[in-house]
Structure formats: C-alpha cells, structure tokens
Write a protein that holds these residues in place. Structure first.
Motif, PDB file in Angstrom:
ATOM      1  N   LEU A   1     -31.163 -11.569  -1.769  1.00 38.86           N
ATOM      2  CA  LEU A   1     -30.742 -12.394  -0.649  1.00 38.86           C
ATOM      3  C   LEU A   1     -29.330 -11.994  -0.266  1.00 38.86           C
ATOM      4  N   GLU A   2     -28.905 -12.449   0.891  1.00 38.44           N
ATOM      5  CA  GLU A   2     -27.533 -12.253   1.302  1.00 38.44           C
ATOM      6  C   GLU A   2     -26.883 -13.610   1.466  1.00 38.44           C
ATOM      7  N   VAL A   3     -25.628 -13.700   1.029  1.00 36.83           N
ATOM      8  CA  VAL A   3     -24.909 -14.966   1.078  1.00 36.83           C
ATOM      9  C   VAL A   3     -23.640 -14.798   1.895  1.00 36.83           C
ATOM     10  N   ILE A   4     -23.260 -15.871   2.562  1.00 41.15           N
ATOM     11  CA  ILE A   4     -21.982 -15.930   3.257  1.00 41.15           C
ATOM     12  C   ILE A   4     -20.970 -16.518   2.284  1.00 41.15           C
ATOM     13  N   VAL A   5     -19.909 -15.775   2.033  1.00 43.50           N
ATOM     14  CA  VAL A   5     -18.854 -16.245   1.137  1.00 43.50           C
ATOM     15  C   VAL A   5     -17.770 -16.915   1.983  1.00 43.50           C
ATOM     16  N   PHE A   6     -17.409 -18.138   1.633  1.00 38.23           N
ATOM     17  CA  PHE A   6     -16.386 -18.857   2.386  1.00 38.23           C
ATOM     18  C   PHE A   6     -15.396 -19.503   1.419  1.00 38.23           C
ATOM     19  N   VAL A   7     -14.247 -19.893   1.953  1.00 36.44           N
ATOM     20  CA  VAL A   7     -13.168 -20.419   1.123  1.00 36.44           C
ATOM     21  C   VAL A   7     -12.811 -21.834   1.574  1.00 36.44           C
ATOM     22  N   VAL A   8     -12.670 -22.730   0.595  1.00 39.43           N
ATOM     23  CA  VAL A   8     -12.215 -24.093   0.844  1.00 39.43           C
ATOM     24  C   VAL A   8     -11.147 -24.416  -0.198  1.00 39.43           C
ATOM     25  N   ASN A   9      -9.947 -24.713   0.259  1.00 36.98           N
ATOM     26  CA  ASN A   9      -8.831 -25.055  -0.631  1.00 36.98           C
ATOM     27  C   ASN A   9      -8.591 -24.001  -1.705  1.00 36.98           C
ATOM     28  N   GLY A  10      -8.702 -22.741  -1.313  1.00 35.62           N
ATOM     29  CA  GLY A  10      -8.413 -21.636  -2.220  1.00 35.62           C
ATOM     30  C   GLY A  10      -9.538 -21.245  -3.145  1.00 35.62           C
ATOM     31  N   ASN A  11     -10.668 -21.956  -3.117  1.00 36.05           N
ATOM     32  CA  ASN A  11     -11.805 -21.650  -3.975  1.00 36.05           C
ATOM     33  C   ASN A  11     -12.943 -21.040  -3.161  1.00 36.05           C
ATOM     34  N   SER A  12     -13.655 -20.103  -3.779  1.00 39.58           N
ATOM     35  CA  SER A  12     -14.731 -19.390  -3.088  1.00 39.58           C
ATOM     36  C   SER A  12     -16.088 -20.015  -3.382  1.00 39.58           C
ATOM     37  N   TYR A  13     -16.869 -20.152  -2.327  1.00 39.44           N
ATOM     38  CA  TYR A  13     -18.222 -20.697  -2.416  1.00 39.44           C
ATOM     39  C   TYR A  13     -19.145 -19.815  -1.579  1.00 39.44           C
ATOM     40  N   CYS A  14     -20.450 -20.097  -1.654  1.00 39.32           N
ATOM     41  CA  CYS A  14     -21.362 -19.316  -0.819  1.00 39.32           C
ATOM     42  C   CYS A  14     -22.561 -20.148  -0.408  1.00 39.32           C
ATOM     43  N   ILE A  15     -23.222 -19.658   0.634  1.00 36.99           N
ATOM     44  CA  ILE A  15     -24.439 -20.263   1.157  1.00 36.99           C
ATOM     45  C   ILE A  15     -25.381 -19.139   1.553  1.00 36.99           C
ATOM     46  N   ASN A  16     -26.649 -19.350   1.357  1.00 35.05           N
ATOM     47  CA  ASN A  16     -27.649 -18.373   1.786  1.00 35.05           C
ATOM     48  C   ASN A  16     -27.491 -18.103   3.278  1.00 35.05           C
ATOM     49  N   VAL A  17     -27.440 -16.834   3.649  1.00 35.96           N
ATOM     50  CA  VAL A  17     -27.304 -16.454   5.055  1.00 35.96           C
ATOM     51  C   VAL A  17     -28.358 -17.133   5.920  1.00 35.96           C
ATOM     52  N   LEU A  18     -29.560 -17.293   5.380  1.00 38.22           N
ATOM     53  CA  LEU A  18     -30.653 -17.839   6.180  1.00 38.22           C
ATOM     54  C   LEU A  18     -30.451 -19.308   6.537  1.00 38.22           C
ATOM     55  N   LYS A  19     -29.522 -19.981   5.860  1.00 42.79           N
ATOM     56  CA  LYS A  19     -29.247 -21.375   6.185  1.00 42.79           C
ATOM     57  C   LYS A  19     -28.218 -21.518   7.297  1.00 42.79           C
ATOM     58  N   ALA A  20     -27.531 -20.434   7.626  1.00 44.98           N
ATOM     59  CA  ALA A  20     -26.467 -20.499   8.632  1.00 44.98           C
ATOM     60  C   ALA A  20     -26.960 -19.925   9.953  1.00 44.98           C
ATOM     61  N   ARG A  21     -26.945 -20.740  10.976  1.00 45.99           N
ATOM     62  CA  ARG A  21     -27.351 -20.263  12.301  1.00 45.99           C
ATOM     63  C   ARG A  21     -26.273 -19.371  12.908  1.00 45.99           C
ATOM     64  N   GLU A  22     -25.002 -19.727  12.685  1.00 42.81           N
ATOM     65  CA  GLU A  22     -23.901 -18.931  13.193  1.00 42.81           C
ATOM     66  C   GLU A  22     -22.603 -19.359  12.529  1.00 42.81           C
ATOM     67  N   ILE A  23     -21.585 -18.539  12.715  1.00 44.23           N
ATOM     68  CA  ILE A  23     -20.240 -18.825  12.230  1.00 44.23           C
ATOM     69  C   ILE A  23     -19.333 -18.868  13.453  1.00 44.23           C
ATOM     70  N   ILE A  24     -18.578 -19.954  13.603  1.00 42.24           N
ATOM     71  CA  ILE A  24     -17.726 -20.075  14.777  1.00 42.24           C
ATOM     72  C   ILE A  24     -16.347 -20.592  14.370  1.00 42.24           C
ATOM     73  N   GLN A  25     -15.400 -20.443  15.262  1.00 43.11           N
ATOM     74  CA  GLN A  25     -14.090 -21.045  15.044  1.00 43.11           C
ATOM     75  C   GLN A  25     -14.173 -22.504  15.469  1.00 43.11           C
ATOM     76  N   LEU A  26     -13.690 -23.378  14.600  1.00 42.53           N
ATOM     77  CA  LEU A  26     -13.750 -24.808  14.886  1.00 42.53           C
ATOM     78  C   LEU A  26     -12.737 -25.159  15.965  1.00 42.53           C
ATOM     79  N   SER A  27     -13.230 -25.779  17.033  1.00 37.48           N
ATOM     80  CA  SER A  27     -12.341 -26.140  18.141  1.00 37.48           C
ATOM     81  C   SER A  27     -12.113 -27.656  18.137  1.00 37.48           C
ATOM     82  N   GLU A  28     -12.085 -28.256  19.285  1.00 38.74           N
ATOM     83  CA  GLU A  28     -11.772 -29.679  19.387  1.00 38.74           C
ATOM     84  C   GLU A  28     -12.824 -30.546  18.695  1.00 38.74           C
ATOM     85  N   VAL A  29     -12.347 -31.447  17.854  1.00 37.22           N
ATOM     86  CA  VAL A  29     -13.225 -32.371  17.143  1.00 37.22           C
ATOM     87  C   VAL A  29     -12.849 -33.796  17.524  1.00 37.22           C
TER      88      VAL A  29
END
Length: 297
Positions: free
Chosen positions: A14-42
């Motif tokens: 499988l392929e995983v997307i590696v991401f960082v939260v508070n300096g720690n690395s995590y991952c999610i299966n690529v197939l669970k992510a529809r896209e990666i975007i820059q977070l704008s106005e919330v």
C-alpha cells in the motif's frame, strides 16, 4: 492523485501519506484521502466539541474540519499559521483533517505494519511502521469518526430487529479497529448474530480459516458460515485475505463481506476483482446486516 498511485489488488502493498502534527509523524492509507489541500478560511461551528475546528468551503461544498492536533495532543490548532488538510471520505461523506504539514507519500508492505504494543492499544494507533526516519504511527481514523458520531451510531443500532434464527450462524470478523469490532459485535448481536469470533489482523483470521480447512476439509463450514473483513489491517490486508480464500479450491465457497471505509464508488472494483461477495461502506450497519442475511438465508 488516485489514478497515479493505485496499486494492484491483493499485492500486499500500500501507499501511505505521511503527515506531521505537533512535530510527530503519522500516516494514512492513500486510498482514504481524496485530496490534499492548503487549509483556508475556517468558520467556527455551533458545535462546542473542541475536536471540531469548524466549517470550510471547498469548491462550493461545505466540509467539517477535524482538529487532529486537539485529538492527539489536546492542543488546539493555531489557524493563524499555515496549515494543510487531508480530505477524506467516510460513509460517502467527505471530512477534512487539519495537519501541520505533509511529508510525502511512501510505499510499504502490509507485513511491515506491526500491531501497537498492548500497553498503548487503547490509543489512536492501529499500527506501527518502522522507517529509516523513525516510527510512523498509522492512525485509527474510523475510531476518530466513530467517537465524533456516537449519537448517529446509537441511532443505527436502534433500528436493528432481533431474529432468533441468526443465532445459529458462525461469523468470523477481522478489523484492526477495536472500536469498530465492538460496534459490530454489539450491533450484530442485537440482530441475533451472537456467535462471532474476532481477529485484529488479516494474517490471524486467514490462519484460523486454514486450520479449519486442515481439520475438516470440505466440511470446514461446520465451524464458519461467513467472514466479515476490513481492508486496511496490519500484516495482511483484507483484499489479500479475500483473494486467497476465493482462489482456494475448498474455501472459495465461504461468503466474504468486505466492511470498510475504503468502499467508495472509485474503489469498489478492487473488491470485485478479489471475489468479495458483498462490499459495505463503514459504518452502514443496517446495510451490513441485510448483506449477511442475504448470504446466509
């Protein structure tokens, strides 16, 4: 993104997307992510749940933004800083997860994913991946969504009707999420399916089914009537488990239901290719009970 990185069914990779939260690395299966975007106005939501950052608009679609920083570390995300977001699809609904940054995409083997230590099993990690850069934690996104949707889950279970004839059926269930296993046992039990043997990875359930074949041969089904399996599991994935069962000259009569958050319109064909009898998207419990009924009665 999906077409470029989809892997062949049942290859054990499988392929995983590696991401960082508070300096720690995590991952999610690529197939669970529809896209990666820059977070704008919330826009802050009326919901007072601190795990929810608020709502945002993506191409005229309103999405809930989940704060992974708060969920993981009880530290609310500072929206004054630039953040990225993973857009994921669960139960045919898109949800956005705020993260600090995206480190990249990495290809791994399911066998490289080990179960979390029993001392931290209650955490949000469903698997550990040892890499050259340290340990990656694969997060239990199903648990995150289930915890945020407890009222909806309760309503699903309330609609289940008990039927006594279901008690005689023997079901094996494989899912790496303890939360989902408990939900399944409670709901299937409420329907009458109380004879359930659970496993937390594909390797263990496949070995157990092989032992039934060795002991009983063509009569293996005197101990098992149906298998419910997740796709994303450490050591051995559900697609590979399904393929091995359906390619086996004796076991191929065993009904297999894939119950996974990866059952989207785009990915349904992968389950078909490995011979799954039914594919249900989490957490559609009512639909799961109907599918099991249709295969066993």
């Amino acid at each position: 993104m999906e077409e470029a990185i989809l892997l062949d069914v049942g290859t054990g990779e499988l392929e995983v997307i590696v991401f960082v939260v508070n300096g720690n690395s995590y991952c999610i299966n690529v197939l669970k992510a529809r896209e990666i975007i820059q977070l704008s106005e919330v826009r802050p939501a009326a919901d007072q749940n601190k795990s929810i950052l608020g709502l945002t608009n993506v191409r005229d679609q309103v999405m809930t933004v989940v704060d992974l920083s708060y969920i993981l570390d009880k530290k609310q995300t500072d929206l004054s800083e630039r953040k990225m977001a993973l857009v994921c699809e669960f139960n045919k609904k898109q949800v956005m997860f705020a993260v600090d940054s995206i480190a990249g995409i990495q290809r791994i083997k399911w066998s490289d994913i080990t179960k979390p230590d029993s001392l931290v099993r209650a955490s949000l990690a469903v698997g550990n991946i040892l890499t050259d850069n340290g340990i990656l934690l694969m997060l239990d996104f199903e648990k995150i969504i289930a915890d945020l949707s407890k009222d909806q889950m309760a309503e699903m279970k309330n609609g289940i009707v008990l039927k006594q004839e279901r008690q005689a059926k023997r079901i094996y269930m494989a899912d790496d999420s303890k939360t989902i296993r408990e939900l399944l046992k409670e709901t299937l039990g409420a329907a009458g399916y109380t004879n359930i043997v659970e496993f937390d990875n594909g390797k263990e359930v496949l070995e157990a089914i092989y032992k039934l074949k060795e002991k009983y041969g063509n009569e293996f089904n005197q101990e098992i009537d149906l298998l419910i399996t997740d796709i994303e599991m450490p050591i051995l994935d559900g697609h590979t488990v399904t393929r091995k069962i359906k390619e086996d000259g004796i076991l191929n009569t065993l009904p297999v239901v894939i119950f996974s958050s990866l059952i989207t319109a785009d990915l349904h064909h992968k389950g078909e290719r490995v011979g799954a009898d039914r594919q249900i998207s989490k957490p559609s419990i009512g639909e799961l009970v109907e599918a099991v009924d249709s295969l066993l009665f």
